[in-house]
Write a protein that holds these residues in place. Structure first.
Motif, PDB file in Angstrom:
ATOM      1  N   GLU A   1       0.825  -1.204   0.000  1.00 18.62           N
ATOM      2  CA  GLU A   1       0.000   0.000   0.000  1.00 18.62           C
ATOM      3  C   GLU A   1       0.868   1.266   0.000  1.00 18.62           C
ATOM      4  O   GLU A   1       1.810   1.373   0.774  1.00 18.62           O
ATOM      5  N   SER A   2       0.530   2.211  -0.839  1.00 20.69           N
ATOM      6  CA  SER A   2       1.280   3.466  -0.906  1.00 20.69           C
ATOM      7  C   SER A   2       0.876   4.403   0.215  1.00 20.69           C
ATOM      8  O   SER A   2      -0.272   4.409   0.660  1.00 20.69           O
ATOM      9  N   MET A   3       1.823   5.203   0.666  1.00 27.49           N
ATOM     10  CA  MET A   3       1.547   6.240   1.648  1.00 27.49           C
ATOM     11  C   MET A   3       1.328   7.554   0.907  1.00 27.49           C
ATOM     12  O   MET A   3       2.139   8.485   0.931  1.00 27.49           O
ATOM     13  N   LEU A   4       0.205   7.600   0.199  1.00 29.58           N
ATOM     14  CA  LEU A   4      -0.195   8.750  -0.610  1.00 29.58           C
ATOM     15  C   LEU A   4      -1.706   8.906  -0.465  1.00 29.58           C
ATOM     16  O   LEU A   4      -2.383   8.020   0.053  1.00 29.58           O
ATOM     17  N   ILE A   5      -2.239  10.020  -0.934  1.00 30.29           N
ATOM     18  CA  ILE A   5      -3.696  10.199  -0.889  1.00 30.29           C
ATOM     19  C   ILE A   5      -4.372   9.155  -1.769  1.00 30.29           C
ATOM     20  O   ILE A   5      -3.946   8.874  -2.886  1.00 30.29           O
ATOM     21  N   LEU A   6      -5.418   8.567  -1.223  1.00 29.29           N
ATOM     22  CA  LEU A   6      -6.203   7.562  -1.932  1.00 29.29           C
ATOM     23  C   LEU A   6      -7.437   8.216  -2.535  1.00 29.29           C
ATOM     24  O   LEU A   6      -8.243   8.825  -1.823  1.00 29.29           O
ATOM     25  N   ASP A   7      -7.583   8.108  -3.833  1.00 28.67           N
ATOM     26  CA  ASP A   7      -8.757   8.660  -4.520  1.00 28.67           C
ATOM     27  C   ASP A   7      -9.928   7.715  -4.280  1.00 28.67           C
ATOM     28  O   ASP A   7      -9.915   6.574  -4.755  1.00 28.67           O
ATOM     29  N   PRO A   8     -10.959   8.152  -3.551  1.00 27.18           N
ATOM     30  CA  PRO A   8     -12.067   7.245  -3.221  1.00 27.18           C
ATOM     31  C   PRO A   8     -12.888   6.839  -4.431  1.00 27.18           C
ATOM     32  O   PRO A   8     -13.586   5.827  -4.395  1.00 27.18           O
ATOM     33  N   ASP A   9     -12.815   7.610  -5.507  1.00 23.10           N
ATOM     34  CA  ASP A   9     -13.597   7.288  -6.709  1.00 23.10           C
ATOM     35  C   ASP A   9     -12.929   6.218  -7.554  1.00 23.10           C
ATOM     36  O   ASP A   9     -13.594   5.322  -8.092  1.00 23.10           O
ATOM     37  N   THR A  10     -11.615   6.306  -7.671  1.00 22.47           N
ATOM     38  CA  THR A  10     -10.902   5.347  -8.512  1.00 22.47           C
ATOM     39  C   THR A  10     -10.262   4.215  -7.730  1.00 22.47           C
ATOM     40  O   THR A  10      -9.913   3.176  -8.288  1.00 22.47           O
ATOM     41  N   GLY A  11     -10.080   4.425  -6.408  1.00 24.96           N
ATOM     42  CA  GLY A  11      -9.390   3.436  -5.601  1.00 24.96           C
ATOM     43  C   GLY A  11      -7.894   3.424  -5.849  1.00 24.96           C
ATOM     44  O   GLY A  11      -7.192   2.510  -5.409  1.00 24.96           O
ATOM     45  N   GLU A  12      -7.387   4.462  -6.522  1.00 31.05           N
ATOM     46  CA  GLU A  12      -5.964   4.558  -6.833  1.00 31.05           C
ATOM     47  C   GLU A  12      -5.301   5.608  -5.946  1.00 31.05           C
ATOM     48  O   GLU A  12      -5.923   6.597  -5.554  1.00 31.05           O
ATOM     49  N   TYR A  13      -4.014   5.386  -5.674  1.00 32.55           N
ATOM     50  CA  TYR A  13      -3.245   6.374  -4.929  1.00 32.55           C
ATOM     51  C   TYR A  13      -2.789   7.476  -5.879  1.00 32.55           C
ATOM     52  O   TYR A  13      -2.425   7.206  -7.028  1.00 32.55           O
ATOM     53  N   ASP A  14      -2.806   8.707  -5.389  1.00 30.03           N
ATOM     54  CA  ASP A  14      -2.540   9.869  -6.234  1.00 30.03           C
ATOM     55  C   ASP A  14      -1.390  10.692  -5.664  1.00 30.03           C
ATOM     56  O   ASP A  14      -1.565  11.465  -4.720  1.00 30.03           O
ATOM     57  N   ALA A  15      -0.216  10.533  -6.254  1.00 29.99           N
ATOM     58  CA  ALA A  15       0.966  11.261  -5.773  1.00 29.99           C
ATOM     59  C   ALA A  15       0.821  12.758  -5.980  1.00 29.99           C
ATOM     60  O   ALA A  15       1.220  13.563  -5.128  1.00 29.99           O
ATOM     61  N   GLU A  16       0.264  13.167  -7.113  1.00 32.34           N
ATOM     62  CA  GLU A  16       0.151  14.590  -7.412  1.00 32.34           C
ATOM     63  C   GLU A  16      -0.793  15.317  -6.460  1.00 32.34           C
ATOM     64  O   GLU A  16      -0.658  16.516  -6.240  1.00 32.34           O
ATOM     65  N   SER A  17      -1.739  14.602  -5.888  1.00 34.99           N
ATOM     66  CA  SER A  17      -2.691  15.221  -4.961  1.00 34.99           C
ATOM     67  C   SER A  17      -2.222  15.167  -3.510  1.00 34.99           C
ATOM     68  O   SER A  17      -2.888  15.702  -2.627  1.00 34.99           O
ATOM     69  N   THR A  18      -1.089  14.531  -3.265  1.00 37.49           N
ATOM     70  CA  THR A  18      -0.553  14.443  -1.910  1.00 37.49           C
ATOM     71  C   THR A  18       0.250  15.694  -1.597  1.00 37.49           C
ATOM     72  O   THR A  18       1.276  15.953  -2.232  1.00 37.49           O
ATOM     73  N   PRO A  19      -0.212  16.522  -0.651  1.00 31.98           N
ATOM     74  CA  PRO A  19       0.442  17.810  -0.375  1.00 31.98           C
ATOM     75  C   PRO A  19       1.886  17.657   0.093  1.00 31.98           C
ATOM     76  O   PRO A  19       2.252  16.673   0.741  1.00 31.98           O
ATOM     77  N   SER A  20       2.694  18.635  -0.261  1.00 28.30           N
ATOM     78  CA  SER A  20       4.100  18.672   0.153  1.00 28.30           C
ATOM     79  C   SER A  20       4.331  19.817   1.123  1.00 28.30           C
ATOM     80  O   SER A  20       3.684  20.855   1.029  1.00 28.30           O
ATOM     81  N   TYR A  21       5.285  19.622   2.021  1.00 28.39           N
ATOM     82  CA  TYR A  21       5.612  20.640   3.012  1.00 28.39           C
ATOM     83  C   TYR A  21       7.072  20.471   3.404  1.00 28.39           C
ATOM     84  O   TYR A  21       7.582  19.353   3.479  1.00 28.39           O
ATOM     85  N   GLY A  22       7.734  21.574   3.663  1.00 28.30           N
ATOM     86  CA  GLY A  22       9.086  21.515   4.184  1.00 28.30           C
ATOM     87  C   GLY A  22      10.157  21.613   3.113  1.00 28.30           C
ATOM     88  O   GLY A  22       9.880  21.772   1.924  1.00 28.30           O
ATOM     89  N   ASN A  23      11.394  21.481   3.542  1.00 30.74           N
ATOM     90  CA  ASN A  23      12.556  21.638   2.668  1.00 30.74           C
ATOM     91  C   ASN A  23      13.473  20.422   2.640  1.00 30.74           C
ATOM     92  O   ASN A  23      14.267  20.272   1.724  1.00 30.74           O
ATOM     93  N   ASP A  24      13.412  19.575   3.656  1.00 30.29           N
ATOM     94  CA  ASP A  24      14.338  18.453   3.762  1.00 30.29           C
ATOM     95  C   ASP A  24      13.993  17.371   2.742  1.00 30.29           C
ATOM     96  O   ASP A  24      12.831  17.001   2.584  1.00 30.29           O
ATOM     97  N   THR A  25      15.014  16.853   2.064  1.00 32.91           N
ATOM     98  CA  THR A  25      14.784  15.814   1.060  1.00 32.91           C
ATOM     99  C   THR A  25      15.331  14.467   1.524  1.00 32.91           C
ATOM    100  O   THR A  25      16.261  14.394   2.334  1.00 32.91           O
ATOM    101  N   LEU A  26      14.750  13.399   0.970  1.00 31.22           N
ATOM    102  CA  LEU A  26      15.190  12.051   1.313  1.00 31.22           C
ATOM    103  C   LEU A  26      16.646  11.830   0.883  1.00 31.22           C
ATOM    104  O   LEU A  26      17.421  11.191   1.595  1.00 31.22           O
ATOM    105  N   GLU A  27      17.029  12.375  -0.250  1.00 32.02           N
ATOM    106  CA  GLU A  27      18.404  12.200  -0.727  1.00 32.02           C
ATOM    107  C   GLU A  27      19.403  12.818   0.251  1.00 32.02           C
ATOM    108  O   GLU A  27      20.439  12.216   0.558  1.00 32.02           O
ATOM    109  N   GLU A  28      19.097  14.010   0.752  1.00 29.62           N
ATOM    110  CA  GLU A  28      19.980  14.642   1.739  1.00 29.62           C
ATOM    111  C   GLU A  28      20.069  13.792   3.000  1.00 29.62           C
ATOM    112  O   GLU A  28      21.140  13.661   3.600  1.00 29.62           O
ATOM    113  N   PHE A  29      18.948  13.226   3.398  1.00 33.99           N
ATOM    114  CA  PHE A  29      18.931  12.366   4.595  1.00 33.99           C
ATOM    115  C   PHE A  29      19.796  11.124   4.383  1.00 33.99           C
ATOM    116  O   PHE A  29      20.604  10.754   5.236  1.00 33.99           O
ATOM    117  N   PHE A  30      19.626  10.467   3.233  1.00 36.76           N
ATOM    118  CA  PHE A  30      20.426   9.277   2.941  1.00 36.76           C
ATOM    119  C   PHE A  30      21.926   9.605   2.933  1.00 36.76           C
ATOM    120  O   PHE A  30      22.745   8.841   3.436  1.00 36.76           O
TER     121      PHE A  30
END
Length: 417
Positions: A369-398
């Motif tokens: 299961e994806s950790m993204l917003i789930l579209d209740p109409d399509t049952g699909e996860y939607d990355a573009e609709s998942t809000p972003s916040y902050g400045n820290d990136t996963l690459e910098e963390f790694f």
């Protein structure tokens, strides 16, 4: 490998003795994934809106999962932060401690509820706990006992303006989920209201959109009651924060990659994806919810900056940053399904295996299961609709973890292998 839940006091501890035999069936990738949460099935999902921003400027507009409630004119919002009493429960948990530090930095009068021996298996002494909560007013109590918590707050002799709950089950087991994710969290609401709280900020998790696990159902039940409280009293409001994955929860295979071992993933590594958010960025967003009128009476899914990443992409990133040749071990997801089927059968004969069966379902959930917003109409996860916040990136963390290790990011009870 590790699972990091979106609640504080946190981490799903699959280290219990009862689950040892099951854990041997698991490979590392699902543990290397995400965190969790839920919404009552009777409550519609929030509208999907995309937002990209940073901790300084955030303009997320999401529909509440409950009928619209007009933002109350709470008097505490007109005060200076130093005059606002914020009660934090789950204050020594992983995210909770980041939240305490951020609220203190912003000048709020923070009352941090904790056990005298906090941390994994009570490893921190009372003095260590006090150091951990430096800058806040430590209040030692037991959030699982309503009378104890009420008495502790009464002894402080102050009113409460805002409650921030970062509570979460440490084990993810059936009984513990209801004890912490529902009962203890509800206790903090009841006591907060008794002593004047006009706003409640709840750290939940985005996975509650699809509640298949017991702790998700427990959290959803409380979410529904919190919304009902705001509907009954126009002078009371809430903010429900549903983060995606934490950086820490994606770092379980860093040492394997550094040692030149294969990165383990289920299927082709594209079964799921997430937009991970750093712990400081999440703490900043939660702190925004204390005063921001824009975030009142809303369910607020939130991820970090950048595009969503799959386990395959996470592995490729790690190998590139480590300067190693990519090597992947692909594990069929059917292995998880078989293990869960066996455990579900055995629990009918041996009820004591109930938690082991639940741990299997947790692993399966994070593997697919994806950790993204789930579209209740399509049952699909939607990355573009998942809000972003902050400045820290996963690459910098790694990069930082590859160079300096997991100092300050220890997995604790969230460690599985």
């Amino acid at each position: 490998m590790s699972i990091c839940t979106p609640f504080n006091c946190n981490g799903l501890n699959l280290n219990s003795t009862k689950s040892n035999s099951f854990k041997n069936l698991l490979t590392s990738q699902f543990i290397n994934q995400f965190q969790v949460t839920t919404i009552p099935c009777s409550v519609p999902l929030p509208s999907l809106h995309f937002c990209r921003g940073n901790r300084k400027r955030f303009q997320l507009v999401t529909a509440s999962a409950a009928p619209a409630v007009e933002a109350p004119k709470a008097s505490f919002r007109s005060k200076n932060p130093k005059d606002i009493n914020v009660l934090v429960v789950g204050s020594t948990g992983y995210i909770g401690n980041f939240v305490v530090k951020e609220l203190v930095r912003r000048g709020f009068n923070v009352i941090a509820v904790a056990r005298e021996r906090s941390g994994t298996k009570g490893k921190n002494s009372k003095d260590e706990t006090l150091r951990l909560l430096s800058g806040a007013n430590a209040c030692f109590s037991d959030v699982t006992k309503l009378e104890s918590l009420e008495r502790s707050i009464e002894n402080l002799g102050v009113s409460i303006d805002v409650v921030v709950s970062c509570l979460a089950s440490r084990s993810g087991g059936v009984k513990d989920s209801w004890l912490i994710d529902y009962e203890a969290t509800r206790n903090s609401l009841v006591v907060g209201r008794k002593f004047g709280a006009a706003h409640f900020v709840l750290l939940s998790a985005i996975c509650v959109q699809k509640p298949l696990l017991e702790f998700q159902r427990a959290k959803l039940k409380f979410e529904g009651e919190l919304m009902e409280e705001a509907q009954k009293d126009e002078g009371f409001s809430y903010s429900i924060v549903r983060p995606t994955a934490f950086f820490k929860s994606l770092a379980g295979q860093v040492e394997l990659v550094k040692d030149g071992k294969p990165y383990v993933m289920f299927g082709d590594g594209r079964l799921c994806a997430c937009k991970p958010i750093s712990e400081p960025d999440l703490a900043s967003f939660i702190s925004d919810c204390v005063l921001s009128e824009e975030l009142v009476n809303r369910v607020l899914p939130v991820g970090g900056p950048g595009k969503a990443v799959t386990p395959l992409e996470q592995g490729e990133m790690l190998f590139r940053l480590a300067g190693k040749e990519p090597k992947f071990l692909k594990v069929p997801i059917e292995i998880m399904d078989f293990a869960i089927g066996v455990l579900d059968f055995l629990v009918k004969i041996f009820p004591s295996l109930e938690d082991a069966a639940e741990f299997g379902k947790i692993g399966r959930y994070y593997a697919a299961e994806s950790m993204l917003i789930l579209d209740p109409d399509t049952g699909e996860y939607d990355a573009e609709s998942t809000p972003s916040y902050g400045n820290d990136t996963l690459e910098e963390f790694f990069k930082r973890v590859l160079e300096k290790g997991m100092a300050g990011q220890e997995l604790g009870e969230q460690m599985i292998f």
